[in-house]
Design an enzyme around this catalytic site. Structure first.
Site, mmCIF file in Angstrom:
data_model
loop_
_atom_site.group_PDB
_atom_site.id
_atom_site.type_symbol
_atom_site.label_atom_id
_atom_site.label_comp_id
_atom_site.label_asym_id
_atom_site.label_seq_id
_atom_site.Cartn_x
_atom_site.Cartn_y
_atom_site.Cartn_z
ATOM 1 C CB SER A 1 -37.317 -12.576 -24.544
ATOM 2 O OG SER A 1 -38.332 -13.010 -23.667
ATOM 3 C CB SER B 1 -37.778 -15.399 -21.907
ATOM 4 O OG SER B 1 -37.267 -15.724 -23.219
ATOM 5 C CE LYS C 1 -40.169 -10.122 -22.171
ATOM 6 N NZ LYS C 1 -39.981 -11.747 -22.070
#
Length: 493
Positions: A156, A180, A78
């Site tokens: 997210s 998330s 990420k």
């Protein structure tokens, strides 16, 4: 071996150790899949040279008999994790051009265990969002599709979820501040675990809300989550909130035996207007665990209704403080200044240009609730509510409950753009089942259990006792085995 990128981490590990597959072949298969999946917009900084170098080193370790479980496994990282020499932007314009000279603790530990980095993954800007639509790179796209619409992979950690679901990588790192990891996992038919706060180091991860943020793995199976979490977790003296506790062998704890375990069903999670499909799935999950020998117990978490308001005071307050460092002085984006502009104008213009609308909204909310005259009315009150929410969980676990079963999300994946023009609170409601876990610092996992009537995946969440990720993973493993979820998205990209 055809399509090795479709293997689970456990399958790939075993094939690598037997010599049926090399890390180089596995990595090349993933890199080819990534190149063919531009429509998903999951990978935003590709690192094929680093990947191939790490894969060759992994093959050498495997041949030498020095191969931890993650050795040779290609993963995505990420964009919130700082990676040495590779752009790390947190999907924000304000960090454009930032290339860290250091490695986050979680990625360092993964690389030391032999994992292969394929590149950086899309996400919501500074991890603020539930649909991956606040990213400076544009939205990531869910590989699941049932009509003409492009669907959100959640947020997210949307890029991480999309990449794992589309077989672009065997696992991915995510972070979870209010859901998330778990919400995108539910939207994409993958597994995502948020460990206990302090189980994984936050050092080198761009901060959103420091008392809530926690890194975790996103994978295709519970076993894979156990393997990857074992490599990510551990004490880090560079993170003052990191727990100095041994990391057990999570995979060895996956027996699937939940006989005699008490699973709590919180009555407060039965929300008004909950879709019938979610209610039915929840009941089905409880029945599956009962059939596996667990005892299903109705429980009460009375302060649940205050969780979202408390979260959306505490998280923006911490974001306001953490994001104050992005000012255009030292790194990242700096606005062009006009004649007569001074340092104050530079700060104002840089932050106005560099932050997207959702980040601006949360920074302004956070600054407001921390300001003189409102600190006690909002921030201090939210902290007290947070303590009550944690006490609810403590009481339930003290009464002998081993894990808690809830829905993971209030719906299946929705279309990109469908909620952008709505009241922001409508988007925030996506976190209704997940934020309590962050406020209480507990471990939580999302497991895919079925499909809705459209054919989109739905997940259930299990919440565990603090520091007992092994038991939580075992409950999830039992649920996964009973559900037998094996559906995959039809390839359209």
């Amino acid at each position: 071996m055809s399509n090795p990128n479709e293997l689970t981490i456990a399958e790939a590990r075993d094939a690598l150790r037997k010599g049926d597959l090399t890390a180089v072949d596995l990595t090349e298969a993933c890199l080819s899949a990534i190149e063919a999946a531009g429509a998903l917009n999951a990978f935003v900084h590709k690192t094929p040279e680093i990947a191939m170098e790490q894969a060759r080193a992994a093959d050498d370790r495997i041949r030498a008999g020095d191969a931890p479980a993650m050795c040779g496994i290609p993963i995505g990282i990420k964009d919130l994790f700082c990676t040495r020499g590779v752009p790390s932007q947190a999907a924000s314009k304000i960090l454009n051009g930032f290339v860290p000279p250091y490695e986050s603790t979680v990625t360092r530990q993964l690389f030391e265990s032999g994992a292969v980095m394929l590149g950086k993954l899309n996400m919501d800007e500074f991890a603020m969002g539930s649909s991956n639509e606040t990213s400076v790179y544009g939205p990531a796209v869910n590989p699941w599709r049932v009509d003409d619409r492009l669907l959100t992979p959640g947020g997210s950690s949307g890029g991480s979820a999309a990449a794992v679901a589309a077989d672009l990588c065997l696992g991915a790192t995510g972070t979870d501040t209010g859901g998330s990891i778990r919400q995108p996992a539910a939207f994409t038919g993958t597994v995502g675990i948020k460990p206990t706060y302090g189980r994984c180091s936050r050092w080198g991860i761009v901060a959103f809300a420091s008392s809530l943020d926690q890194a975790g793995p996103m994978t295709r199976s519970v076993r894979d989550a156990a393997i990857m979490l074992g490599a990510m977790a551990g004490h880090d003296p560079m993170d003052s909130t990191s727990a100095d506790m041994p990391v057990p062998d999570f995979e060895a704890m996956l027996t699937g035996d939940v006989r005699g375990k008490k699973i709590g069903i919180p009555r407060e999670y039965r929300m008004d207007g909950m879709p019938e499909e979610i209610e039915a799935l929840w009941q089905k999950g409880a029945d599956m665990l009962r059939d596996a020998g667990a005892e299903i117990v109705d429980i009460s978490l009375p302060h649940t209704k205050y969780a979202l308001p408390a979260y959306y005071v505490i998280a923006p307050a911490e974001a306001s403080s953490n994001l104050a460092r992005y000012d255009g002085v030292r790194y990242g984006h700096r606005a062009k200044l006009g004649p007569g502009d001074g340092i104050t104008e530079m700060y104002e213009k840089t932050r106005a240009e560099g932050f997207g609308h959702e980040v601006q909204r949360r920074v302004m909310i956070g600054t407001y609730v921390l300001s003189a005259g409102f600190y006690d009315a909002y921030y201090n009150r939210a902290r007290k509510v947070r303590a009550l929410i944690k006490r609810d969980f403590d009481q339930v676990f003290a009464d002998g409950i081993d894990a808690i079963l809830t829905p993971a999300t209030p719906s299946s994946a929705f279309g990109l753009g469908e909620m952008q023009d709505a009241d922001p609170i409508a988007m925030y409601l996506n976190d209704v089942f997940t934020v309590t876990v962050n406020l209480a610092g507990l471990p939580g996992i999302s497991v895919p259990v079925g499909l809705d009537r459209q054919g989109l995946p739905l997940g259930l969440q299990l919440i565990g006792r603090p520091w007992e990720e092994g038991d939580l993973l075992n409950h999830a493993y039992a649920l996964e085995q009973a559900a037998g979820f094996s559906a995959k998205p039809q390839k359209w990209w």
